[in-house]
Design an enzyme around this catalytic site. Structure first.
Site, short mmCIF file in Angstrom:
data_model
loop_
_atom_site.label_atom_id
_atom_site.label_comp_id
_atom_site.label_asym_id
_atom_site.label_seq_id
_atom_site.Cartn_x
_atom_site.Cartn_y
_atom_site.Cartn_z
N ASP A 1 0.86 -1.18 0.00
CA ASP A 1 0.00 0.00 0.00
C ASP A 1 0.91 1.24 0.00
O ASP A 1 1.28 1.74 1.06
CB ASP A 1 -0.90 -0.01 1.24
CG ASP A 1 -1.84 1.20 1.26
OD1 ASP A 1 -2.23 1.67 0.18
OD2 ASP A 1 -2.18 1.67 2.36
N GLU B 1 -2.82 -2.13 -4.90
CA GLU B 1 -4.11 -1.59 -5.29
C GLU B 1 -3.90 -0.53 -6.37
O GLU B 1 -2.94 0.24 -6.31
CB GLU B 1 -4.78 -0.96 -4.06
CG GLU B 1 -6.28 -0.98 -4.11
CD GLU B 1 -6.92 -0.56 -2.79
OE1 GLU B 1 -7.10 -1.42 -1.93
OE2 GLU B 1 -7.23 0.63 -2.63
N ASP C 1 -2.46 1.18 7.17
CA ASP C 1 -1.76 0.91 5.91
C ASP C 1 -1.37 -0.55 5.75
O ASP C 1 -1.45 -1.12 4.66
CB ASP C 1 -0.50 1.78 5.81
CG ASP C 1 -0.83 3.25 6.00
OD1 ASP C 1 -1.48 3.83 5.11
OD2 ASP C 1 -0.47 3.81 7.04
#
Lengths: 163, 163
Positions: free
Chosen positions: A7, A67, A138
């Site tokens: 992330d 992502e 996170d």
């Protein structure tokens, strides 16, 4: 097979490592890599990159997942995030790992069962799906994308096996 | 002292190398590093990064410079550019070179004498200031920021010497 979820962020980059054996997932570890805000941009990017390289060296994952980035309305923030993302994604790429990307909706669907789940629900489901895991923020987001990748990997393998 | 100028882009990243000896600048080389649009984002970032590392290994510059990024109105473009910029800036940072950033207006002021100069004027002045140089487009922009850095380095040195 170990999967590394990432992330990326310029200030804090989260990471999470899981083991995938068929349909079974298990938790290995998670953490964050921080950059020193008093340093130059290039030095901060190097800190993030080297932190992720160290995680890869320590855990030897076979694949990585990240992502797709939510494009911020603030262009300055988008640029910062993009720079961090470039430095972070480069680490698995240089280590020879395939890096898969998933949309935020697909990650939520995969972990919570709904593409519109709230952030807290994602964290809660990550901790439920991975016994022993206490990750939040996170690092939980990084584990969520690793879980998403594990699900899609298995599906892809099944298709490949003609089931 | 050799200075490496960089003009990062995901499709094409320009680079330019100059030699700085006091007030005298000379042209050493320039070129572009391209990424293969058919590959994954992570692989493209690795191509750019490794291309710039190869330039650094071949020319052994002591310092690097890059233009501060113009934040595009299109957030997707800003994100792409940010990612490329992160992967490119990481190369000199990992090689231990200081990386200076200059605003586009400062680069134009330094090379053309006006912060509002057109792109073609910048290229023309780069070729005038660096005899032997035929660079255009991305490579000329990379040389422009290297020239800007050379001017500001010299000024900084003079100030340091009490002149």
């Amino acid at each position: 097979m170990r999967v590394l979820g990432l992330d990326p962020g310029l200030r804090v980059t989260g990471w999470g490592m899981i083991e995938v054996a068929g349909n079974r997932l298990s938790y290995l570890g998670d953490g964050v890599v921080r950059s020193d805000e008093t340093r130059s941009l290039a030095e901060r990017l190097a800190q993030l990159h080297q932190g992720v390289l160290a995680v890869i060296a320590a855990w030897t994952p076979g694949e990585a997942a990240v992502e797709e980035t939510f494009v911020n309305k603030n262009p300055e923030s988008t640029l910062k995030l993009g720079q961090a993302r470039g430095a972070v994604l480069l680490a698995p790429a240089l280590a020879g790992l395939p890096v898969a990307e998933y949309s935020p909706a697909r990650v939520k669907q995969s972990v919570v069962g709904s593409g519109r789940a709230a952030k807290e629900q994602v964290g809660m489901m990550v901790r439920t799906l991975l016994p022993g895991c206490q990750a939040a923020a996170d690092a939980a987001d990084a584990l969520a994308v690793a879980i998403c990748h594990a699900h899609h990997r298995t599906t892809a393998m099944r298709v490949g096996m003609g089931r």
